[in-house]
Design a protein around this motif. Structure first.
Motif, mmCIF file in Angstrom:
data_model
loop_
_atom_site.group_PDB
_atom_site.id
_atom_site.type_symbol
_atom_site.label_atom_id
_atom_site.label_comp_id
_atom_site.label_asym_id
_atom_site.label_seq_id
_atom_site.Cartn_x
_atom_site.Cartn_y
_atom_site.Cartn_z
ATOM 1 N N PRO A 41 5.846 15.966 -9.448
ATOM 2 C CA PRO A 41 5.711 14.694 -8.738
ATOM 3 C C PRO A 41 6.266 14.772 -7.317
ATOM 4 N N GLN A 42 5.532 14.149 -6.406
ATOM 5 C CA GLN A 42 5.934 14.083 -5.010
ATOM 6 C C GLN A 42 6.136 12.619 -4.622
ATOM 7 N N PRO A 43 6.967 12.371 -3.611
ATOM 8 C CA PRO A 43 7.152 10.981 -3.185
ATOM 9 C C PRO A 43 5.888 10.445 -2.519
ATOM 10 N N TRP B 89 0.847 -1.187 0.000
ATOM 11 C CA TRP B 89 0.000 0.000 0.000
ATOM 12 C C TRP B 89 0.887 1.242 0.000
ATOM 13 N N VAL B 90 0.593 2.177 -0.899
ATOM 14 C CA VAL B 90 1.330 3.437 -0.925
ATOM 15 C C VAL B 90 0.319 4.580 -0.841
ATOM 16 N N GLU B 91 0.704 5.612 -0.120
ATOM 17 C CA GLU B 91 -0.210 6.702 0.217
ATOM 18 C C GLU B 91 0.358 8.030 -0.250
ATOM 19 N N SER B 92 -0.518 8.939 -0.597
ATOM 20 C CA SER B 92 -0.106 10.284 -0.993
ATOM 21 C C SER B 92 0.529 11.020 0.192
ATOM 22 N N THR B 93 1.513 11.841 -0.108
ATOM 23 C CA THR B 93 2.133 12.694 0.920
ATOM 24 C C THR B 93 1.763 14.157 0.727
ATOM 25 N N ILE B 94 0.890 14.440 -0.228
ATOM 26 C CA ILE B 94 0.506 15.826 -0.512
ATOM 27 C C ILE B 94 -0.448 16.311 0.580
ATOM 28 N N PRO B 95 -0.144 17.421 1.231
ATOM 29 C CA PRO B 95 -1.031 17.924 2.296
ATOM 30 C C PRO B 95 -2.475 18.020 1.815
ATOM 31 N N ASP C 122 5.321 -0.379 -4.671
ATOM 32 C CA ASP C 122 6.383 -0.658 -3.696
ATOM 33 C C ASP C 122 6.978 0.597 -3.067
ATOM 34 N N GLY C 123 6.425 1.764 -3.385
ATOM 35 C CA GLY C 123 6.974 2.998 -2.831
ATOM 36 C C GLY C 123 7.828 3.772 -3.807
ATOM 37 N N THR C 124 8.106 3.212 -4.980
ATOM 38 C CA THR C 124 8.873 3.961 -5.988
ATOM 39 C C THR C 124 7.955 4.838 -6.832
ATOM 40 N N GLU C 125 6.660 4.775 -6.597
ATOM 41 C CA GLU C 125 5.699 5.598 -7.328
ATOM 42 C C GLU C 125 5.844 7.070 -6.905
ATOM 43 N N THR C 126 5.280 7.922 -7.696
ATOM 44 C CA THR C 126 5.170 9.341 -7.335
ATOM 45 C C THR C 126 3.694 9.721 -7.346
ATOM 46 N N CYS C 127 3.389 10.893 -6.787
ATOM 47 C CA CYS C 127 2.011 11.363 -6.795
ATOM 48 C C CYS C 127 1.981 12.866 -7.060
ATOM 49 N N ARG C 128 0.844 13.344 -7.558
ATOM 50 C CA ARG C 128 0.705 14.759 -7.880
ATOM 51 C C ARG C 128 -0.777 15.094 -8.000
#
Length: 854
Positions: free
Chosen positions: A277-279, A110-116, A247-253
């Motif tokens: 892109p954000q981690p 599971w990977v989650e967004s880090t964008i506030p 696996d955590g190598t994805e990015t988010c935006r």
């Protein structure tokens, strides 16, 4: 002879299942009196046969459970059936299915967004929801692959794309479920979209049900950020398998979807491109609640072009699609950069033709143009509407607007037409409300609540089955119901149970002197009544077996509540302890003479006084019958004994005089419908019931829970003439009053629109009172199940109605059962492997399959 309609788990060639399959088929033959004498089922994985049933001498053709060696994960299977009939005919056919994860197969994380993420305002957001988040993953694969599957899910509603193109047309995955124990994951065939070399997977995530303030799940570990989980498996020609997993190598935006909410709507800004892109963050949620999606996905199933565009007296530009639907608007926009186009969705207009919002949900989509002509359709919301108020466009043309109906696709099983245009429109209204309110779960309305109210579906289930095959749909919902039950067996008012309805339940419990969430008569009883009605419609004993623990847990709660809680100090304990008469109940709900005000439940108390003990008895009596069907003799005897003492207590408390201690019609309706009236009171109660109708100027006065039984009870007491009068009544309250007032779906309230055309604060798309469609099928058209599932049917048209002709077909588990009658002739089509008793003009005929004319 040929075989048709092959289904696995009552779905067509499902991809991605994780439960033991069951199989069914239909037989079609030109020969009369065709019966199946044997079948043989085989299942293979392309390399070997994993199950061979051998020749089974049986006429069973539905709900045949797989009995072979354990199935393997992520494997395509083919099943074949060979059938022999009593005419020595032989037919074969085959179909497919594919398993998903049957073991501990997940390796994705599971990977989650880090964008506030700012907090939305209140339960409804009011347009303050945070932006949707896009997750990206780039990867390479080598050439020579032959099959590729993507398994994915999310916290929120997600839309996956591969190499810039959507993978399929499903909407709002992973759909609505009890997330803490049943979070669906989806299986996608991406073979044709994958390419050798570089690839990019995009997963765009909006709020959906999980993150929406009004539907957020009940959990102490609720996540507040969008998150995804995926696993892409690529099968090569050489037999090797490559896995690309989150696996955590994805990015988010974030991008143009600046806010998304199922109730308030969406804001889409073309001038707001995707950000940098954000981690992402890896989170540890585990896989214990993951379930392969057990129903077909939500899809766009029909497009309705706009009919007219006009301007109201207030100057509002309003687009009319001619029909209330659940879904979205697709619009072509050509406007200068920065133009803000607002689409406000609503169901009915004011008396003078203006905008009327009958809901606290905004249902408003906003599109900001970047100057490029585009077609816009929201991504992460849906609305209930017929009309759209458009602002921001200098010119509004009807040809630019299309309404998109969203629903869970289900096979159409029923078709009705007759000589009365009003009855035809009523049937169409029922169909529309059913399609509009069966999106992922059975809901009450697609506008302000969008909630899985248990009471609505328990009373509507028989009508649902005469129009669509809802077997897999309701089976999945019952699994959610069982998952949502409290430890002490209580079934909540909605399934899934969400924070706003938990608050309401706790508030009502407190007002009635109870603690915690308590059961509600006629709503919580869905745990028993829905599987029972499914069995009656299809002959499916599997659903009874699977739901038995849930049913018995709920019935034990009724018994314990009656035993442990005192409802009236005026009753002797030996009677009171067998009556369910404490706690909050909705009663019949929306009785015309009981003016229900928003937030005021005082009017429910009078009908709740009989609804609770009557439905308590009904559920326990049904459970005794169900236990007998399943061969659970000890349980049958135990619940039958409880039901008998409850019936005795009800009669000694409610039925000691020549009338019930209520002047509400529904008390008499339910007393007769549930076989509670003592023989010595039958005539007196029947006469009193008729007197109540006559005193009400020949109009009905029943709410949600009594209306499904109203006309049947009139027929039962020998007043079919009154039943026909009520069906054809055109004054308020009545079914045809709605039609005459221009309804295109079923109203929640009998008085949703006043005779002068003034709309009330109500839902205009609520299938509950559409329960009449079942009665029309059984009594007017004359199609009845002689035994559960229509293995034997009884055809008895009621030609003493106001029709000159009537046509009704029903696709049963065995095939099409159809009736067409005029005043002079009856035509009947009986499906293969079944028989029928036909009553026509005072004569009785026993027939087998085929076409018959009388």
């Amino acid at each position: 002879m040929r075989l048709e309609r092959l289904r696995t788990l009552h779905r067509t060639d499902p991809v991605g299942i994780d439960r033991t399959p069951e199989f069914s088929w239909n037989i079609v033959s030109a020969l009369h009196n065709t019966m199946q004498t044997s079948y043989r089922l085989t299942v293979d994985d392309g390399e070997r046969v994993v199950w061979d049933s051998g020749i089974v001498h049986s006429d069973q053709q539905s709900f045949i459970e797989y009995g072979g060696s354990p199935l393997r994960s992520r494997t395509p299977y083919r099943w074949s059936v060979r059938v022999e009939d009593n005419h020595n005919g032989i037919a074969t056919a085959s179909a497919g299915f594919e398993t998903a994860f049957l073991d501990d197969d997940w390796v994705g994380r599971w990977v989650e967004s880090t964008i506030p993420r700012p907090q939305a305002e209140g339960d409804w957001g009011h347009g303050t929801q945070p932006p949707a988040v896009e997750f990206l993953r780039r990867f390479e694969i080598r050439d020579g692959f032959r099959r590729a599957r993507l398994y994915a899910t999310a916290l929120g509603a997600y839309r996956p794309s591969l190499n810039g193109a959507r993978i399929d047309d499903r909407e709002l995955a992973p759909e609505f479920s009890v997330y803490r124990s049943r979070l669906y994951y989806q299986t996608y065939d991406v073979t044709t979209q994958l390419r050798a070399g570089d690839n990019e997977l995009s997963v765009y995530v909006g709020d959906g049900w999980y993150l929406c303030p009004a539907t957020r799940p009940l959990s102490h570990e609720l996540r507040t950020m969008p998150a995804i989980l995926f696993q892409l498996e690529v099968h090569y020609e050489d037999g090797s398998v490559e896995t690309i997993a989150s696996d955590g190598t994805e990015t988010c935006r974030t991008g143009p979807v600046r806010s998304s909410d199922l109730y308030w709507g969406e804001r889409y800004d073309e001038t707001a491109p995707f950000g940098d892109p954000q981690p992402v963050e890896v989170i540890h949620l585990g896989y214990g609640n993951l379930v392969a999606q057990p129903i077909d996905p939500i899809r766009p199933v029909e497009l309705l072009p706009a009919r007219t565009v006009d301007t109201s007296p207030d100057g509002d530009v309003i687009v009319d699609f001619g029909q209330i639907i659940a879904g979205r608007v697709r619009v072509r926009i050509d406007a200068p950069a920065g133009t803000e186009v607002t689409l406000e969705h609503f169901e009915v207009r004011t008396v003078d033709g203006g905008y009327f919002n009958s809901t606290y949900a905004g249902q408003k989509d906003v599109y900001v143009s970047d100057g490029t002509p585009r077609e816009y359709e929201p991504l992460f919301t849906f609305h209930g509407f017929r009309y759209v108020r458009v602002s921001g466009l200098p010119v509004v043309r009807a040809e630019a607007f299309t309404a998109v109906l969203l629903t869970t696709p289900k096979e159409r099983t029923g078709f009705f037409e007759c000589s009365d245009a009003g009855l035809n429109r009523l049937h169409e209204n029922v169909l529309w409300s059913q399609r509009n309110n069966m999106m992922s779960i059975p809901t009450d309305c697609p506008t302000r609540e969008k909630a899985g109210f248990t009471g609505d579906i328990q009373l509507y289930t028989p009508a649902a089955f005469v129009n669509e095959d809802v077997t897999s749909f309701l089976t999945a919902w019952l699994q959610n119901l069982a998952a949502e039950q409290r430890d002490h067996g209580v079934v909540p008012m909605t399934v899934p149970f969400t924070t706003p309805y938990e608050r309401l339940s706790l508030t009502m419990s407190e007002q009635y002197g109870a603690e915690g969430v308590t059961g509600i008569a006629g709503w919580s009883d869905a745990a028993v009544i829905v599987p029972w009605e499914m069995y009656r419609a299809t002959g499916n004993t599997m659903v009874l077996r699977e739901a038995f623990a849930s049913m018995s847990s709920w019935c034990d709660t009724i018994i314990a509540t009656a035993r442990d809680e005192r409802g009236s100090c005026d009753l002797p304990e030996e009677l009171d302890r067998h009556l369910w008469n404490t706690g909050f109940h909705f009663g019949e709900w929306l009785i015309p003479s009981q003016q229900q005000k928003n937030g005021d439940f005082e009017t429910t108390k009078e009908s709740a006084a009989y609804v609770a003990p009557f439905f308590g008895y009904r559920s326990i009596r049904l459970l005794a019958d169900i236990a007998g069907i399943l061969g659970l003799d000890d349980e049958r005897d135990r619940y039958a004994a409880h039901a008998e003492v409850m019936r005795d207590a009800i009669q000694r408390v409610f039925m000691t005089g020549d009338e019930l201690p209520t002047k509400l019609m529904g008390g008499y309706v339910l007393a007769f419908a549930f076989d509670l009236v003592p023989a010595e009171r039958w005539q007196a109660y029947a006469a009193r019931f008729v007197e109540l109708i006559e005193a009400n100027d020949g109009l009905l006065d029943t709410g949600f829970l009594a209306t499904p039984y109203l006309l049947d009870v009139l027929v039962r007491i020998g007043r079919a003439d009154l039943a026909i009068d009520l069906l054809w009544e055109r004054r308020q309250p009545s079914w045809l009053y709605q039609v005459d007032m221009g309804a295109t779906a079923i109203w929640e309230n009998w008085d949703a629109i006043a005779p002068d055309g003034t709309p009330g604060v109500s839902s205009f798309d609520h299938y509950a009172f559409g329960c009449i469609d079942d009665w029309i099928c059984r009594e007017v058209a004359g199609i009845r199940a002689g035994v559960p599932g229509y293995k034997h049917s009884v055809i008895a048209p009621r030609t003493d109605t106001r029709l000159t002709w009537c046509s009704r077909s029903l696709l049963t588990e065995f095939g099409e059962l159809a009736v067409r009658w005029t005043q002079d002739e009856l035509e009947v089509v009986v499906p293969c492997n079944t028989t029928a008793t036909v009553h026509w003009r005072g004569e009785r005929h026993e027939v087998g399959s085929g076409s018959h004319r009388f």
